[in-house]
Enzyme design. Structure first.
Site, PDB file in Angstrom:
ATOM      1  N   GLY A  69      -6.536  18.208  46.006  1.00 26.59           N
ATOM      2  CA  GLY A  69      -6.641  19.597  45.540  1.00 26.59           C
ATOM      3  C   GLY A  69      -5.343  20.249  45.119  1.00 26.59           C
ATOM      4  CG  LEU A 102     -19.658  16.773  35.631  1.00 26.51           C
ATOM      5  CD1 LEU A 102     -18.928  18.024  35.152  1.00 26.51           C
ATOM      6  CD2 LEU A 102     -20.591  17.107  36.806  1.00 26.51           C
ATOM      7  CG  ASN A 135     -10.893  16.096  33.636  1.00 25.26           C
ATOM      8  OD1 ASN A 135     -10.735  16.316  34.846  1.00 25.26           O
ATOM      9  ND2 ASN A 135     -10.792  14.870  33.135  1.00 25.26           N
ATOM     10  CG  HIS A 151      -6.925  11.415  32.135  1.00 27.68           C
ATOM     11  ND1 HIS A 151      -7.762  10.749  33.015  1.00 27.68           N
ATOM     12  CD2 HIS A 151      -6.204  10.458  31.504  1.00 27.68           C
ATOM     13  CE1 HIS A 151      -7.554   9.453  32.900  1.00 27.68           C
ATOM     14  NE2 HIS A 151      -6.623   9.243  32.005  1.00 27.68           N
ATOM     15  CG  MET A 173     -12.383  11.463  42.480  1.00 22.80           C
ATOM     16  SD  MET A 173     -11.206  11.145  41.143  1.00 22.80           S
ATOM     17  CE  MET A 173     -11.223   9.351  41.159  1.00 22.80           C
TER      18      MET A 173
END
Ligand code: GRF
Length: 203
Positions: free
Chosen positions: A12, A92, A106, A108, A89
């Site tokens: 987090g 969707l 997101n 990455h 993780m």
């Protein structure tokens, strides 16, 4: 003011970086939920300590439809405008993504489209690239394939291990993710095919 939902699965630290920028007023939004699909996620503990609405929605051993149904209902009930995947993780489903068009972000840890998927830092090291980094992108129906909002480059050093490289990339993640959330929260981006442009009147 936009409502943010943050989805996590573990440590987090990106959630924390976003939350600090919300708390300081740099991101004009409120965090309506921090949702983890893993009960033991450190980020969930952190969210509780920050007094945020921390929720555990289990995904393990459960049909995807069930999990995503509960997730969607929770996010919709809270009138979530923008969803940030921050070390979340689970991939969707296209059906889920379609419910929130251009409203899911997101982060990455590579310069996409290089090294999508798992272990991006290890992939970069093994490939021998001299430059890698991180990417904040909008989530589309593919994996790590949506329109790019921001990127930061990080050089690969000869002495790098996966750990040292990941740590330097993470510093940049914590810088560009809150910045990208701010751009979306302020409605400052314009999407033109695959290109994400800053609105002209935004400077
Ligand atoms: C980060 O490296 C992020 O790029 C990737 O997963 C990691 C999550 O770290 N998607 P944290 O949970 O935000 O600390």
């Amino acid at each position: 003011m936009k409502n943010l939902g943050i989805l996590i699965s573990g440590r987090g630290s990106n959630f924390e970086a976003i939350a600090r920028n919300v708390a300081s007023g740099k991101i004009p939004a409120r965090i309506v939920a921090v949702i983890s699909n893993r009960a033991e996620a450190r980020g969930l503990e952190l969210a509780r300590e920050m007094g945020l609405n921390a929720r555990f929605i289990p995904s393990k051993g459960r049909p995807r439809d069930d999990f995503e149904g509960e997730l969607r209902e929770t996010l919709e009930t809270l009138q979530t405008d923008l969803i940030c995947l921050a070390g979340f993780m689970r991939v969707l489903s296209p059906e889920f993504v379609k419910q929130f068009p251009n409203r899911i972000l997101n982060i990455h840890p590579s310069l996409l489209p290089a090294f999508p998927g798992m272990d991006a830092q290890k992939q970069a090291l093994e490939h021998g690239v001299k430059m890698t980094g991180c990417t904040v992108h909008l989530v589309n129906e593919g994996v790590d394939s949506g329109p790019i909002v921001l990127q930061a480059a990080v050089p690969v050093l000869d002495e790098d291990t996966v750990e040292t490289l990941s740590a330097r990339i993470l510093e940049q993640e914590h810088r560009i993710y809150p910045e990208a959330v701010r751009l979306l929260a302020e409605d400052r981006i314009q999407i033109d095919g695959r290109r994400v442009l800053l609105k002209k009147d935004s400077i």
